[in-house]
Design an enzyme around this catalytic site. Sequence first.
Site, PDB file in Angstrom:
ATOM      1  N   LYS A  46      16.158  12.518 -40.911  1.00 40.36           N
ATOM      2  CA  LYS A  46      15.385  13.715 -41.259  1.00 40.36           C
ATOM      3  C   LYS A  46      14.576  13.557 -42.540  1.00 40.36           C
ATOM      4  O   LYS A  46      13.712  14.380 -42.838  1.00 40.36           O
ATOM      5  CB  LYS A  46      16.323  14.910 -41.361  1.00 40.36           C
ATOM      6  CG  LYS A  46      16.932  15.283 -40.019  1.00 40.36           C
ATOM      7  CD  LYS A  46      17.795  16.531 -40.104  1.00 40.36           C
ATOM      8  CE  LYS A  46      18.256  16.965 -38.722  1.00 40.36           C
ATOM      9  NZ  LYS A  46      19.337  16.125 -38.196  1.00 40.36           N
TER      10      LYS A  46
HETATM   11  C1  LIG Z   1      19.653  16.122 -36.798  1.00 31.64           C
HETATM   12  C2  LIG Z   1      20.401  14.946 -36.300  1.00 31.64           C
HETATM   13  C3  LIG Z   1      20.407  14.589 -34.922  1.00 31.64           C
HETATM   14  C4  LIG Z   1      19.735  15.442 -33.856  1.00 31.64           C
HETATM   15  O1  LIG Z   1      18.337  15.399 -33.923  1.00 31.64           O
HETATM   16  P1  LIG Z   1      17.457  16.466 -33.107  1.00 31.64           P
HETATM   17  O2  LIG Z   1      16.052  16.172 -33.463  1.00 31.64           O
HETATM   18  O3  LIG Z   1      17.909  17.818 -33.600  1.00 31.64           O
HETATM   19  O4  LIG Z   1      17.749  16.294 -31.666  1.00 31.64           O
HETATM   20  C5  LIG Z   1      21.077  13.449 -34.532  1.00 31.64           C
HETATM   21  N1  LIG Z   1      21.747  12.684 -35.432  1.00 31.64           N
HETATM   22  C6  LIG Z   1      21.777  12.988 -36.754  1.00 31.64           C
HETATM   23  C7  LIG Z   1      22.549  12.118 -37.674  1.00 31.64           C
HETATM   24  C8  LIG Z   1      21.107  14.113 -37.234  1.00 31.64           C
HETATM   25  O5  LIG Z   1      21.154  14.419 -38.539  1.00 31.64           O
END
Ligand SMILES: *Cc1c(COP(=O)(O)O)cnc(C)c1O
Length: 427
Positions: A107
């Site tokens: 993210k």
């Molecule tokens: C947010 C997150 C996800 C999921 O991603 P999405 O875009 O919401 O499907 C998967 N793995 C980790 C470690 C995350 O932080």
Amino acid sequence: MKYYSLNHSSKKASFKKAVINGIATDKGLYFPEEVIPLSKEFIQNISEYSNEEIAFKVIKQFVGDEIPQAHLKEIIRKAISFDFPVVKIDENVGSLELFHGPTMAFKDVGASFMSQCLSYFNQANKEEITVLVATSGDTGGAVANGFLKATGVNVVILYPSGKVSEIQEKQLTTLGHNITALEVDGVFDDCQDMVKSAFLDPEIHRKLTSANSINVARWLPQMFYFFFAYKQVYKDFKEVVFSVPSGNFGNICAGLMAQKIGLPIKHFIASTNVNDTVPRYLATGSYQPKPSKATISNAMDVGNPSNFIRILELFDNELSLLKKTFSSYSFTDIETKDIMKKIQSDLNYIADPHGATGYLGLQEYGLQNNEMGIFFETAHPVKFLDTVEDTLSIKLQIPPQIKKVLNEKKTSIKISNYKELKDFLNC
Ligand SMILES: *Cc1c(COP(=O)(O)O)cnc(C)c1O
């Protein structure tokens, strides 16, 4: 680029407006009006381009001329200033490590990109914008770090007291400056409900926006990962298949958009834990969201994935069309732990519970010889320290950027109900 609302009853918005509003006035998600595929020559010669050049080409049409090119390049440079390696762990399986950024979860890229866009658009305004976000773990840290010291932007993060890991808590409570952490006496759903109430409350006098993957400036930069991975493997394999551990389905939806603008991807797999709303939908044709269940891959504990509606839009709401390029499988915690052990013993690789779910997705799909399967390792194993250490009977080394926050002092404001949030925002 213009964006329309998927609820179809509010006006089209510019990129700027879509970023500042987060969500359309009719509560629909924004979706780009028309996209133009990238040239075939570019895709064929992609290995000759730097990541920064690729990212610029990919995102440019979505931003249009609303940010000057030189500044957009600068935003990209900061957002992707680390590595995105595909680590080959088997003959035709690779792990795309998306955890080399400041908070060690994927993210980071979207959070940094969005915060810089928001700062740019808000620079002429006297009024500050407040980014209000609820987190169950990873989002908080990435948003806090991405928005740290952003001009004209305040960040307020709500997190459930005692329900996030020590590392995650430190990542969102130790930065200071324009970041405030509100420690909520409750669970994640309480945090989420309070944030929703605040967005709907006419008595709140601040300009609020959200920083989750609903926002186009967090969603779209995730296309970069698919291009960066493709660039590293396309010369050795005919076809590329991606498996993406999915919660809100923002990441995989960006992959499908990457395909739409010309990246030749053979197949997508959305791997989930027991929160299986999408796999059930593909199997039955009926979309039935359920309250989320807690698992060891907690960043995917989502019962009603907010971005799935965008995926349907990409395929004109035709389930049969979607199924041709997209599969989704669900796995239990026991299956995830078992495969983590197997990946460690047979392939000598440490996967976190999310990445391991992605690996399981590739197995379930069944790769052909000419196919390269890439699963996304969405967070560093250290972010799920207890699960990884207990499952694999190992001690993980704490990386320097995590060590640093662990030594900082936590600062949070405790709240227990919506009135306290409202008083905080209005004071
Ligand atoms: C947010 C997150 C996800 C999921 O991603 P999405 O875009 O919401 O499907 C998967 N793995 C980790 C470690 C995350 O932080």
